[in-house]
Design a protein around this motif. Sequence first.
Motif, PDB file in Angstrom:
ATOM      1  N   GLN A  91      42.045  35.482  39.454  1.00  0.00           N
ATOM      2  CA  GLN A  91      42.350  34.535  38.389  1.00  0.00           C
ATOM      3  C   GLN A  91      43.779  34.755  37.887  1.00  0.00           C
ATOM      4  O   GLN A  91      44.238  35.894  37.793  1.00  0.00           O
ATOM      5  N   SER A  92      44.461  33.658  37.615  1.00  0.00           N
ATOM      6  CA  SER A  92      45.862  33.672  37.179  1.00  0.00           C
ATOM      7  C   SER A  92      46.811  34.151  38.276  1.00  0.00           C
ATOM      8  O   SER A  92      47.983  34.440  37.997  1.00  0.00           O
ATOM      9  N   ARG A 148      42.130  26.905  42.100  1.00  0.00           N
ATOM     10  CA  ARG A 148      41.378  26.404  40.950  1.00  0.00           C
ATOM     11  C   ARG A 148      42.254  26.337  39.693  1.00  0.00           C
ATOM     12  O   ARG A 148      43.361  26.895  39.657  1.00  0.00           O
ATOM     13  N   ASP A 150      41.851  27.948  37.058  1.00  0.00           N
ATOM     14  CA  ASP A 150      42.072  29.293  36.504  1.00  0.00           C
ATOM     15  C   ASP A 150      43.031  30.124  37.339  1.00  0.00           C
ATOM     16  O   ASP A 150      43.260  31.302  37.042  1.00  0.00           O
TER      17      ASP A 150
END
Length: 210
Positions: A91-92, A148, A150
Amino acid sequence: MRTILAAAILATACAGAALAQMPQMPQMPQMPQGMPQMPQGVPGAAPAASPAPTPVARAGGQFVDREGRTIGSVTMVEAPRGILINIAINQSGLPAGRKGIHIHSVGTCDDRQAGFTASGAHLGAPGLPHGLLNQTGDYGDLPNLIVRADGGVEVEMFTTLASLVGAQGRGTILDNDGGALVIHQNPDDHYSQPIGGAGPRIACAVIRRQ
């Protein structure tokens, strides 16, 4: 006593005559020798699954971005007709959206501040044109990576264009100078030259045998 004995003899004779007049039951044919035996067990049961084949080769690496952060990983498994590729980005890890991703011909990601240009051209380039939509694209072409909202990714891909250890008609990743998997800033249109408009390189993973 004679009457009883005579009746018994008469009953036995009648029964024998009745049996003689009954049609004979056909004999069951014998199974010829050499015929396969019927499998034992539950009727209609599926045969036992064969064990999974042992991969010819397995490789992988860690993705780093242009700031030097480790943002994810890739694993590659040699299959009979190509390579199975699994990619995981934290994520990120990346900006959201579609990103071009290609196999490059040199196994280095050391020049992150210069944009990972040391990883060279795509596998099979410049001898082959770029693009999955071209009739003869290079060996490093892959579908776009979809990040995504995220910033994470978890995807499995398959390519028939490359090989880890060398296969006829495919590009070899683990050759003398190795290979790298490179993610670009923009999506790949899969036909325009030289890289489908994918733009700058924003992440890179050196592919090493595992």
